[in-house]
Design an enzyme around this catalytic site. Sequence first.
Site: not given
Length: 496
Positions: A250, A421, A424
């Site tokens: 990702c 954090g 998101g």
Amino acid sequence: MNLDTDLHSIQEVRDSLQVAKKAQLILEAMSQEQIDVIVERMAQAAQREAGRLGQLAHEETGFGNPEDKRIKNIFASKTVYDHIKGMRTVGIIHRDEVNRVWEVAQPVGIVAGIIPSTNPTSTVIFKALIAIKARNAIVFSPHPSAKGCCLETTRVLMSAALEAGAPEGILYCLQRPTLEATKELMTHKLTDLILATGGTGMIKAAYSSGKPAYGVGPGNVPVYVHPSASPEQVAEHIIRSKTFDNGTICASEQALITDKSIREKLLSELKKRGAYVLNPDEKKKVAAIIMVGGSLNAKVVGRSAKAIAQLAGIDVPAGTIMLLAEESEVGKDYPFSVEKLSPILALYTVNDWREGCKLCVRLLELGGLGHSLGLHCEDQQIIEAFALEKPASRIIINAGTTFGGIGATTGIPPSLTLGCGSFGNNITSDNIGPKHLLNIKRVAFGIRDLKEVTAESNVEPGMITETEDRVKKLNLPISREEVMQIVKQVLMEFKG
């Protein structure tokens, strides 16, 4: 029949948690030395089997390629182990003798490990090592399409742990991974914490379970290339990073934003290394298969550039390992601007770094808030200005974001679970490790009287300055700290 399958899977979760609870209590009573031997043996076993497990993952899921999956397994075992092996996770792990505070580590208990199909074996290895290092049991719920390789990876790790003295049941992988089983695992009273890797829906479910959870958001990673960067080095980094395991990590690059002054040279270097620039008609055909029903097409994820081209009905030259499409727009209606988890990269051109900054933020806001961002630049002032206010938890400088984000080529902690954090909607922006799976208790000794605290709050700057002036006039060898103590003592006596 579906009901029976769900009932069987739910019962399997309950049985495994009961066994894990007993095993975890035994593990919790072990010494640091005993824990370290278990973790070392697990890491060694994973390294020995890295190639075979990588092959199994590729064959079962169809994602990526065996060699890169082997490398990911090595990273999850050796690199992660080398980082955590000296970490104290038992008893008093830190003593602050100045402030008289001790930190005491206590395991959270039982961890629910949610495993994705994109990086199954490496994620099992990683989560098992950090869980056991912190003296937790862990029960894995793998994606159904990766069940076989996850079961085998857990077997390899559990066998090594048992030989090193770990109790039976400390690691377990569900043999009937269903949606209902995963829900039961995340909400059961014996589960203490969720360590989730997966799609947006799964992460939302983890945070909605009522349990403490570490989940990660999507990584729509933008990368800006400044004119001060070397086109050759940038191209080398981008190609290796973006194509690694066919883009399934990702933290891999999703959009390349280049300054117009360096664009042509960078494109030339990318083409030399296997990038193919789609023409408008080819771009339209590839765009049509990236998304299905508003979501990323599973047939594209983790596939090679050649396979994606065939799926789209276009021909690409031999040796093509990445598809590059020029883009100028950002949004759900522009498939090249979203996270693609494949060797497909969007190319944007900007006039300067300020324009690049704004575009990076727009791309992050589209679907990668808090995750990662890349910058290729040799100007320290630009690096600082560019990095300061970006809503990304990892800003990778002059390195591929795939390897930089997970801590393979940078100095951040090696991890396969990357927090985003509050940007998101995650609880942490850290690269997750053993200390995130511990409760840290603090033993604090009294070091001051309440009268002292009150007196200190009543000390005005003028009192200190005035007293210092008098001390200087008398030529007394007294420091400012001693002056402060004298003033506080006088105030205390006055109040008394």
